[in-house]
Structure formats: C-alpha cells, structure tokens
Design a protein around this motif. Structure first.
Motif, PDB file in Angstrom:
ATOM      1  N   LYS A   1       0.638  -0.756   0.208  1.00  0.00           N
ATOM      2  CA  LYS A   1       0.252  -0.016  -0.137  1.00  0.00           C
ATOM      3  C   LYS A   1       0.927   1.089   0.136  1.00  0.00           C
ATOM      4  N   VAL A   2       1.894   0.834   0.087  1.00  0.00           N
ATOM      5  CA  VAL A   2       2.782   2.525  -0.072  1.00  0.00           C
ATOM      6  C   VAL A   2       3.908   2.257  -0.853  1.00  0.00           C
ATOM      7  N   LEU A   3       4.886   0.877  -1.341  1.00  0.00           N
ATOM      8  CA  LEU A   3       5.711   0.842  -2.191  1.00  0.00           C
ATOM      9  C   LEU A   3       5.534   1.448  -3.360  1.00  0.00           C
ATOM     10  N   THR A   4       4.647   0.050  -3.510  1.00  0.00           N
ATOM     11  CA  THR A   4       4.072  -0.657  -4.863  1.00  0.00           C
ATOM     12  C   THR A   4       3.026   1.215  -5.660  1.00  0.00           C
ATOM     13  N   PRO A   5       1.906   1.218  -4.974  1.00  0.00           N
ATOM     14  CA  PRO A   5       1.428   2.403  -5.623  1.00  0.00           C
ATOM     15  C   PRO A   5       2.885   4.173  -5.953  1.00  0.00           C
ATOM     16  N   MET A   6       3.194   3.900  -5.081  1.00  0.00           N
ATOM     17  CA  MET A   6       4.302   4.873  -5.529  1.00  0.00           C
ATOM     18  C   MET A   6       4.786   3.912  -6.694  1.00  0.00           C
ATOM     19  N   VAL A   7       4.743   3.560  -7.383  1.00  0.00           N
ATOM     20  CA  VAL A   7       5.673   3.519  -8.668  1.00  0.00           C
ATOM     21  C   VAL A   7       4.781   3.198  -9.793  1.00  0.00           C
ATOM     22  N   ALA A   8       3.501   2.241  -9.357  1.00  0.00           N
ATOM     23  CA  ALA A   8       2.324   1.862 -10.274  1.00  0.00           C
ATOM     24  C   ALA A   8       1.470   3.140 -10.245  1.00  0.00           C
ATOM     25  N   GLU A   9       1.229   4.058  -9.514  1.00  0.00           N
ATOM     26  CA  GLU A   9       0.972   5.322  -9.293  1.00  0.00           C
ATOM     27  C   GLU A   9       1.531   6.627  -9.516  1.00  0.00           C
ATOM     28  N   LYS A  10       3.356   6.543  -9.564  1.00  0.00           N
ATOM     29  CA  LYS A  10       4.273   7.633  -9.451  1.00  0.00           C
ATOM     30  C   LYS A  10       3.992   8.727  -8.375  1.00  0.00           C
ATOM     31  N   LYS A  11       2.999   8.484  -7.918  1.00  0.00           N
ATOM     32  CA  LYS A  11       2.400   9.929  -6.397  1.00  0.00           C
ATOM     33  C   LYS A  11       2.312   9.071  -5.184  1.00  0.00           C
ATOM     34  N   ASP A  12       2.971   9.697  -4.759  1.00  0.00           N
ATOM     35  CA  ASP A  12       2.871   9.169  -2.967  1.00  0.00           C
ATOM     36  C   ASP A  12       0.868   8.899  -2.397  1.00  0.00           C
TER      37      ASP A  12
ATOM     38  N   LYS B   1       5.024  -8.175  -9.100  1.00  0.00           N
ATOM     39  CA  LYS B   1       4.367  -7.070  -8.277  1.00  0.00           C
ATOM     40  C   LYS B   1       3.777  -6.223  -8.547  1.00  0.00           C
ATOM     41  N   VAL B   2       5.004  -5.637  -8.914  1.00  0.00           N
ATOM     42  CA  VAL B   2       5.037  -3.645  -9.666  1.00  0.00           C
ATOM     43  C   VAL B   2       4.358  -4.658 -11.236  1.00  0.00           C
ATOM     44  N   TYR B   3       3.242  -3.811 -10.926  1.00  0.00           N
ATOM     45  CA  TYR B   3       2.578  -4.271 -12.845  1.00  0.00           C
ATOM     46  C   TYR B   3       3.324  -3.196 -13.793  1.00  0.00           C
ATOM     47  N   GLY B   4       3.812  -4.175 -14.842  1.00  0.00           N
ATOM     48  CA  GLY B   4       3.557  -3.246 -15.930  1.00  0.00           C
ATOM     49  C   GLY B   4       5.391  -2.408 -16.243  1.00  0.00           C
TER      50      GLY B   4
ATOM     51  N   ALA C   1      11.359   0.875 -12.168  1.00  0.00           N
ATOM     52  CA  ALA C   1      10.636   0.860 -10.787  1.00  0.00           C
ATOM     53  C   ALA C   1      11.387   1.606  -9.799  1.00  0.00           C
ATOM     54  N   VAL C   2      13.314   1.460  -9.630  1.00  0.00           N
ATOM     55  CA  VAL C   2      13.238   2.223  -8.428  1.00  0.00           C
ATOM     56  C   VAL C   2      13.683   3.705  -8.888  1.00  0.00           C
ATOM     57  N   GLU C   3      14.104   4.231 -10.650  1.00  0.00           N
ATOM     58  CA  GLU C   3      14.379   5.220 -10.587  1.00  0.00           C
ATOM     59  C   GLU C   3      13.045   5.776 -10.280  1.00  0.00           C
ATOM     60  N   ILE C   4      11.830   5.806 -10.408  1.00  0.00           N
ATOM     61  CA  ILE C   4       9.597   6.197 -10.304  1.00  0.00           C
ATOM     62  C   ILE C   4       9.628   6.560  -9.094  1.00  0.00           C
ATOM     63  N   TYR C   5      10.471   4.818  -7.787  1.00  0.00           N
ATOM     64  CA  TYR C   5       9.890   5.583  -6.893  1.00  0.00           C
ATOM     65  C   TYR C   5      10.737   6.379  -6.223  1.00  0.00           C
ATOM     66  N   LEU C   6      11.986   6.673  -6.521  1.00  0.00           N
ATOM     67  CA  LEU C   6      13.186   7.376  -6.382  1.00  0.00           C
ATOM     68  C   LEU C   6      12.341   9.090  -6.225  1.00  0.00           C
ATOM     69  N   ARG C   7      12.221   9.387  -7.728  1.00  0.00           N
ATOM     70  CA  ARG C   7      11.235  10.237  -7.704  1.00  0.00           C
ATOM     71  C   ARG C   7       9.983  11.239  -7.570  1.00  0.00           C
ATOM     72  N   THR C   8       9.433   9.424  -7.080  1.00  0.00           N
ATOM     73  CA  THR C   8       8.222   9.950  -6.523  1.00  0.00           C
ATOM     74  C   THR C   8       8.087  10.364  -4.681  1.00  0.00           C
ATOM     75  N   ALA C   9       9.323   9.559  -4.170  1.00  0.00           N
ATOM     76  CA  ALA C   9       9.691  10.072  -2.828  1.00  0.00           C
ATOM     77  C   ALA C   9      10.099  11.350  -3.246  1.00  0.00           C
ATOM     78  N   VAL C  10      10.904  11.798  -4.170  1.00  0.00           N
ATOM     79  CA  VAL C  10      11.007  13.138  -3.574  1.00  0.00           C
ATOM     80  C   VAL C  10      10.207  14.306  -4.376  1.00  0.00           C
ATOM     81  N   GLU C  11       9.616  13.745  -4.761  1.00  0.00           N
ATOM     82  CA  GLU C  11       8.002  14.637  -5.096  1.00  0.00           C
ATOM     83  C   GLU C  11       7.443  15.284  -3.904  1.00  0.00           C
ATOM     84  N   GLY C  12       7.333  13.712  -2.825  1.00  0.00           N
ATOM     85  CA  GLY C  12       6.640  13.823  -2.264  1.00  0.00           C
ATOM     86  C   GLY C  12       7.454  15.061  -0.874  1.00  0.00           C
ATOM     87  N   VAL C  13       9.201  14.614  -0.641  1.00  0.00           N
ATOM     88  CA  VAL C  13       9.300  15.933  -0.004  1.00  0.00           C
ATOM     89  C   VAL C  13       9.291  17.324  -0.271  1.00  0.00           C
TER      90      VAL C  13
END
Length: 521
Positions: free
Chosen positions: A184-195, A406-409, A415-427
C-alpha cells in the motif's frame, strides 16, 4: 536576515549583490534566464541556501535604497513615481493620496525582481541593468564550469550485491517493514507514480501510547504553515521549487573565488545504489568519502546505544581531520550481533554535534540505511540535517517486487527510478505545505514537533525541536530497535513471513483503531 545583510555589506559587497545572493530568483528551471545571471545564481547557491519565505524586503545604506520580492511573489509590492521626483513604495496602492495628474508611472514588483533607487545618481536603476552589472563582476560562468562536479560525470563504481530472499526478509523484519507497506505504500509509489493518500485522519494511538514497537519517525509530527506564511502549490508552482543539493565542504563566504563552487551537484537528495557507489569511490581529493557504521551491540541496551553514538561522533571528527568531506553513515553491516542505530537518531545526532563544534559546513552527511522508505521518513532525515539518503532495503524490496511482477508493467530499473522520483516529489509536497520551495532551505530546518520524547534525548540529539510533553528515553529507543532486530535474527522470536501490518486497515491482532468493528457495531 537583517544580521546577514549587515554582515555582508560591511564585508564589502554591494547591497543589491547581497539581496540577489540571499533572495535569488528561481533560476534552475528557467530556460529563458540570461546565462551570466544563471551562473551568478548557481555559484552563490554553492555558498548559501536561499531565504525563500514569502517576503518583500527593502534595504538601504543611505546612498542606494531598494526593494526585492521573494521567488514566489507571494507578497504585494507596488510603487508610484510622481512628476516631482518622488517614489512611493508600499504593499498597497493608495496609502498616500497623490493627485492622478502627478503620477508618471505605476508599477509592481514581480517575483524575484528588484527595484533600486540610486540617490547619488538620482535615478531608478532597472532590475535588468543592476543584475547584469553584478553578474558580470566576476567570471562566474567559468568558475562554475571548471569546478562544479555533477554526479553523472563521476566514473561508474562497483555496486554492493543485491540483497534477496531470506537475507532481504531478515532486513525487512529488522527495520519493521510490513506486508501492508509493501503493497500500500511502495507499490503504489511506482504503479501510480505518486505518494499514496489514505483516507482522512489517523485513528491509531500516538506512537508513544502504542503497544507495538514504533519507528522513531512516528514520534514526530510535521508542522504546517501558519497565517503569515502561506503554503505553496507544489504541482502548479513547480517552476519555483528546486530539489538541488550540493555535497562537499562549503567555501569561504567572505572570499569570492572559484574554489567556493568546488562541490558535487545532486539533482535530488535521494540516491540509488549506483549513485552512492559512485560517491563512495570517487577519486577527487576534495571529495574523499569515509563510511562510518551506525551499529550497536544486539545484546546491549541504552548505555551501549549511547556509547555507539559517542563513538560515531568521535569517528566523524577523526575522518574530518584526515581530510574526508563526505561521511556515509551506513547500517549495511548489520548482522545477528550488531543491530542498527535508528538512522534519524544517528543523522540528527551527528548533525547537531558538528553544529555545536562549529564544523558542520566542512562535511556532507549521507545516510545509507535500510530503515527509511516513505515520504515522511525522507522529509525527517533531510529536515534534521542529512544531505542525501540511500534507502537500500526499499530499493532491493522494489527490485524483488518488480521481479515477481507485483509492480505491474514496470521493469526493475525503471521501478527504482520512479520510486526515488516519486519520493522526492513527496518531500517537495511536505515542504510546500510549510511555504518552503527549495530542498536546500528545508535541510536542517527541523520543521517538526516531537510528541512523547524525553527532553534528555531532544536536547542532545534533536536540539531545539519543539516538544510540549516528555516521553521515551534512549532506553526505550534501544529496546524498540532491539525488539525488531530480534524478530529478524533470533529464531525463537522469528516468524516465517513479514508482519501483515495494521496501520491502514483494522486487524484483530494488530494496532488498536478507534473505528473498529466493536465500536461501529
């Protein structure tokens, strides 16, 4: 701000120069900004964080009088020029009555712009002219080009082997990961590209009142903008936000020369494993990196934790004496015998220790930890003075999720790039609620309130944090860290799978929720 302006002008800088370097325009995302002006701002960003609250300030030394507006333009600032050579500058129009026929010009300050009246020359100097003149005083462009190192320019290095299978599971347990966080936290950060956003309100107890071992981050709450400091919209006002960070020793503010911008430029404060490996093994003399373990004995308690922190501070002093300017605080070496010190405690503690010794600007702190994984945790580490974070367990967990689809498509690297970018946008979103638009200004700002931490811990490791009530001591912090560590490494405490987690969803044997089936019934 007052003291700083006075200090720089007494040190020989002109007032417009001081105003430009302290309250810069948002230069790094502006494609149309003039090259020499951009170089001026980039050079000074290596020396000083921008003052970026909503503000319109005026300044004078008796010979020149000027005003400047902040980068967001969140303050009204208007002026009239009259035919009898008077200029009226105020936040509102009409503070003084002026007959219409006398008004020669009406104007307003726009974001980041300056209004300057030169009393000796008897004229209004345009924003363009004054900035052009100051930006060309030194060869800033040349200095930046020859000295600033980007992360992409550093040679590739050997990345530590990926953690997988049971080793990864043990790390996840030791850092308190739950099944819920992965899905509910890590997967959506990649799948939906937002916090990911939960529903309104938290109906679980405060960390200090909870029966379950909590991460130290949960004892802090974010502060929000009050009346005079409006929040900004980080999505629609993205052009004024900046996630730039610089690593390496800071230069000498009073001697402007090219050595001041000898730093490593990061486009974001969160690092992938490859980027951290590049930094750790770079060959530049000015950027020597030293890895300091943040571990304490797993059979210890509060005294061992305190001793481990003291040893860390002493090791940092020693590393700085031998010329290291990048300190990597790492818990990668954790095992059955060595538990990880909470990353926030180690990072904030060392930051405050160096501040008290007056040596904080000589070094950059990088945290390589498996503990931080969500936006609040990254925001806290940066807010308590850490320069960059590498969340290696979160990254390896995502690689595992991507491999098992588990992280689709999304392939593993993306996945790692999107996660880090999403986390920075969240900050950036967290900063913007406080009206702050640059990561540089947010770093070390401590815009948090502690709820349920004893003053002995606050005073030493989180100095000057607002805390209305006391609570846990180092002993409890050690106990909570060791309880998680035992689940991972001691067979009698271990469970086969990760804890399901019950923060977002009620579970019979999980965290207490105010709205539980019994209450609802």
């Amino acid at each position: 701000l007052d003291n700083c302006v006075e200090f720089f002008s007494l040190a020989g800088r002109s007032l417009p120069h001081v105003a430009m370097m302290m309250i810069p325009e948002p230069w790094d995302q502006d494609a149309n900004i003039e090259a020499s002006k951009k170089a001026f701002y980039e050079y000074h960003s290596c020396l000083m964080e921008p003052w970026d609250g909503p503000t319109a300030i005026s300044f004078t030394d008796g010979k020149q009088i000027g005003a400047i507006l902040d980068r967001n333009g969140l303050r009204p600032a208007r002026y009239y020029v009259t035919s009898d050579d008077t200029i009226i500058f105020s936040s509102e129009v009409g503070v003084l009555e002026v007959p219409d026929e006398k008004i020669v010009q009406k104007g307003r300050l726009s974001p980041g712009k300056m209004l300057l009246v030169d009393l000796e020359e008897g004229r209004i100097v345009s924003d363009e002219e004054i900035k052009q003149q100051i930006a060309n005083e030194q060869p800033y462009g040349e200095w930046v080009q020859n000295n600033l190192v980007t992360l992409t320019a550093l040679p590739k290095a050997n990345t530590p082997a990926r953690i997988t299978g049971d080793t990864l599971l043990a790390r996840q347990k030791a850092f308190g990961y739950t099944q819920e966080e992965l899905t509910k936290v890590l997967t959506p950060m990649v799948a939906e590209k937002k916090d990911p956003i939960g529903s309104m309100g938290i109906d679980t107890p405060l960390a200090v009142l909870s029966d379950r071992p909590q991460l130290l981050y949960n004892y802090f709450k974010q502060s929000f903008a009050q009346v005079t400091n409006p929040p900004i919209d980080a999505l629609r006002e993205a052009c004024v936000t900046s996630t730039l960070s610089y690593l390496g020793a800071e230069g000498n503010l009073l001697a402007p020369d090219e050595s001041n911008c000898r730093r490593i430029r990061l486009s974001s404060p969160l690092l992938s494993n490859e980027e951290l490996a590049k930094l750790a093994s770079n060959s530049h003399l000015e950027f020597q990196a030293k890895t300091l373990p943040i571990l304490f004995p797993a059979d210890g308690g509060a005294t061992e934790l305190e001793k481990a922190l003291d040893d860390l501070f002493a090791a940092a002093d020693q590393a700085m004496e031998s010329g290291h300017t990048l300190l990597i605080l790492s818990d990668r070496g954790m095992n059955e015998k060595q538990a990880a010190i909470p990353a926030l405690l180690a990072g904030s503690g060392l930051h405050h220790y160096l501040v008290s010794k007056g040596t904080r600007t000589q070094v950059s702190l990088i945290v390589e930890s498996g503990e931080p994984r969500d936006v609040h945790q990254f925001a806290m580490l940066i807010g308590y003075g850490v320069d960059a974070v590498n969340p290696y367990v979160a990254i390896d967990s995502l690689l595992e999720l991507a491999a098992s689809e588990k992280v689709y498509g999304v392939n593993a690297k993306d996945a790692v790039e999107i996660y880090l970018r999403t986390a920075v946008e969240g900050v950036v979103k967290v900063m913007s609620k406080m009206g702050i638009s640059t990561v540089q200004s947010y770093r070390g700002a401590q815009i948090f309130e502690a709820i349920g931490i004893d003053s002995s811990v606050i005073d030493r490791y989180f100095t000057r944090t607002a805390s209305k009530i006391g609570g846990i001591t180092l002993e409890v912090i050690a106990k909570e860290a060791l309880a998680r560590h035992a689940k991972a490494f001691l067979p009698e405490h271990s469970e086969e799978n990760l804890d399901p987690g019950s923060d977002f969803q009620f579970r019979r044997d999980g965290e207490f929720h105010l709205f539980n089936p019994k209450t609802v019934h």
